[in-house]
Design a protein around this motif. Structure first.
Motif, short mmCIF file in Angstrom:
data_model
loop_
_atom_site.label_atom_id
_atom_site.label_comp_id
_atom_site.label_asym_id
_atom_site.label_seq_id
_atom_site.Cartn_x
_atom_site.Cartn_y
_atom_site.Cartn_z
N TYR A 105 -12.09 0.04 1.27
CA TYR A 105 -11.23 0.84 2.14
C TYR A 105 -12.09 1.93 2.76
O TYR A 105 -13.31 1.95 2.60
CB TYR A 105 -10.06 1.44 1.34
CG TYR A 105 -9.23 0.35 0.68
CD1 TYR A 105 -8.26 -0.33 1.41
CD2 TYR A 105 -9.48 -0.07 -0.62
CE1 TYR A 105 -7.53 -1.37 0.84
CE2 TYR A 105 -8.76 -1.11 -1.19
CZ TYR A 105 -7.79 -1.75 -0.45
OH TYR A 105 -7.09 -2.79 -1.00
N ASP B 109 -4.27 -7.15 2.39
CA ASP B 109 -3.17 -6.64 1.56
C ASP B 109 -1.83 -6.88 2.25
O ASP B 109 -0.86 -7.31 1.63
CB ASP B 109 -3.34 -5.14 1.31
CG ASP B 109 -4.59 -4.78 0.52
OD1 ASP B 109 -4.95 -5.52 -0.41
OD2 ASP B 109 -5.21 -3.75 0.86
N ARG B 110 -1.78 -6.61 3.56
CA ARG B 110 -0.52 -6.81 4.31
C ARG B 110 -0.14 -8.28 4.35
O ARG B 110 1.02 -8.64 4.16
CB ARG B 110 -0.67 -6.26 5.73
CG ARG B 110 -0.49 -4.76 5.81
CD ARG B 110 -0.36 -4.28 7.25
NE ARG B 110 -1.60 -4.38 7.99
CZ ARG B 110 -2.60 -3.49 7.93
NH1 ARG B 110 -2.48 -2.44 7.17
NH2 ARG B 110 -3.69 -3.66 8.63
N TYR C 247 -5.57 1.87 2.68
CA TYR C 247 -4.69 0.86 2.10
C TYR C 247 -3.34 0.94 2.81
O TYR C 247 -2.83 2.03 3.01
CB TYR C 247 -4.48 1.09 0.60
CG TYR C 247 -3.50 0.09 0.01
CD1 TYR C 247 -3.95 -1.13 -0.46
CD2 TYR C 247 -2.14 0.34 -0.01
CE1 TYR C 247 -3.06 -2.06 -0.95
CE2 TYR C 247 -1.24 -0.58 -0.50
CZ TYR C 247 -1.71 -1.78 -0.97
OH TYR C 247 -0.82 -2.71 -1.44
N PRO C 248 -2.73 -0.17 3.18
CA PRO C 248 -3.16 -1.55 2.98
C PRO C 248 -4.10 -2.02 4.09
O PRO C 248 -3.91 -1.66 5.26
CB PRO C 248 -1.85 -2.33 3.02
CG PRO C 248 -0.96 -1.53 3.93
CD PRO C 248 -1.36 -0.09 3.71
N PRO D 156 3.60 -4.11 1.14
CA PRO D 156 2.43 -3.76 0.35
C PRO D 156 2.44 -2.30 -0.11
O PRO D 156 1.64 -1.91 -0.96
CB PRO D 156 1.26 -4.01 1.31
CG PRO D 156 1.84 -3.74 2.66
CD PRO D 156 3.28 -4.24 2.57
N HIS E 170 -4.93 -5.14 -9.15
CA HIS E 170 -4.92 -4.68 -7.76
C HIS E 170 -3.51 -4.39 -7.29
O HIS E 170 -2.58 -5.15 -7.57
CB HIS E 170 -5.55 -5.76 -6.88
CG HIS E 170 -5.49 -5.49 -5.41
ND1 HIS E 170 -5.98 -4.33 -4.85
CD2 HIS E 170 -4.98 -6.22 -4.39
CE1 HIS E 170 -5.79 -4.37 -3.53
NE2 HIS E 170 -5.18 -5.51 -3.24
N LYS E 171 -3.34 -3.32 -6.55
CA LYS E 171 -2.05 -3.01 -5.94
C LYS E 171 -1.67 -4.13 -4.98
O LYS E 171 -2.47 -4.52 -4.13
CB LYS E 171 -2.10 -1.68 -5.18
CG LYS E 171 -0.76 -1.32 -4.54
CD LYS E 171 -0.76 0.11 -4.07
CE LYS E 171 0.65 0.55 -3.76
NZ LYS E 171 1.54 0.54 -4.92
N GLN E 172 -0.46 -4.66 -5.13
CA GLN E 172 -0.01 -5.73 -4.25
C GLN E 172 1.28 -5.37 -3.51
O GLN E 172 1.47 -5.82 -2.39
CB GLN E 172 0.22 -7.01 -5.05
CG GLN E 172 -1.07 -7.54 -5.65
CD GLN E 172 -0.84 -8.77 -6.49
OE1 GLN E 172 0.14 -8.87 -7.23
NE2 GLN E 172 -1.75 -9.72 -6.38
N PRO F 272 -5.11 0.40 -5.74
CA PRO F 272 -5.75 -0.75 -5.09
C PRO F 272 -7.17 -0.99 -5.60
O PRO F 272 -7.80 -0.11 -6.19
CB PRO F 272 -5.81 -0.35 -3.61
CG PRO F 272 -4.90 0.80 -3.45
CD PRO F 272 -4.77 1.46 -4.79
#
Length: 169
Positions: free
Chosen positions: A83, A107-108, A102-103, A118, A69-71, A79
């Protein structure tokens, strides 16, 4: 002089007619509403669905570092999670694009807890003229989801703002 004006009018009419026949990246869609998108990262597939019926499916390219996952900004990951389509860009550097939300708050919060950003600006988009989805190196984005230019024309026509997007590992 009158003869010259007639020729100018005729040439203008011909030019306008030819321009009307030129292909446009903006397509029309009159079919069933796309109620959600699903992106399956492991299979490199995206599905446009009307409830449980698949309307279209596409092969996709992902971020250059596609597993997980995109962090954080710059991690080149796509991600994973829920969403929605939150913007459309008719002037994209990647032909056309639709933006993802996203985010999201989780995520934030995660990135903030790590003292990092993020990132953002995650899109489903077309090509950049340098990469291909059909060979080596198809995962080339900074975290976006890439399809062909012809396919993003379909997506752009079919998908409305607010459409939910589920991105699975």
């Amino acid at each position: 002089m009158q003869r010259w004006n007639r020729r100018l009018v005729m040439l203008s009419a011909i030019a306008a007619g030819l321009a009307a026949c030129a292909p446009s990246k903006f397509r029309r869609y009159n079919g069933p509403e796309v109620t959600r998108l699903e992106i399956h990262k492991g299979a490199r597939k995206m599905y446009l669905l009307h409830h449980d019926k698949v309307l279209k499916q596409y092969d996709v390219g992902l971020g250059a570092n596609p597993v997980g996952h995109k962090q954080f900004e710059g991690d080149s990951k796509t991600p994973e999670g829920m969403y929605y389509v939150d913007r459309r860009n008719p002037n994209s550097s990647f032909h056309l694009s639709v933006g993802l939300s996203y985010p999201n708050p989780a995520d934030r919060d995660f990135a903030r807890a790590q003292g990092k950003s993020p990132g953002g600006d995650i899109f489903i988009h077309g090509q950049d003229g340098k990469h291909t989805l059909r060979g080596r190196g198809r995962d080339w984005t900074d975290g976006c989801v890439a399809v062909t230019d012809r396919e993003i024309e379909d997506v752009y026509a079919m998908v409305k703002l607010g459409t939910p997007v589920a991105i699975y590992p």
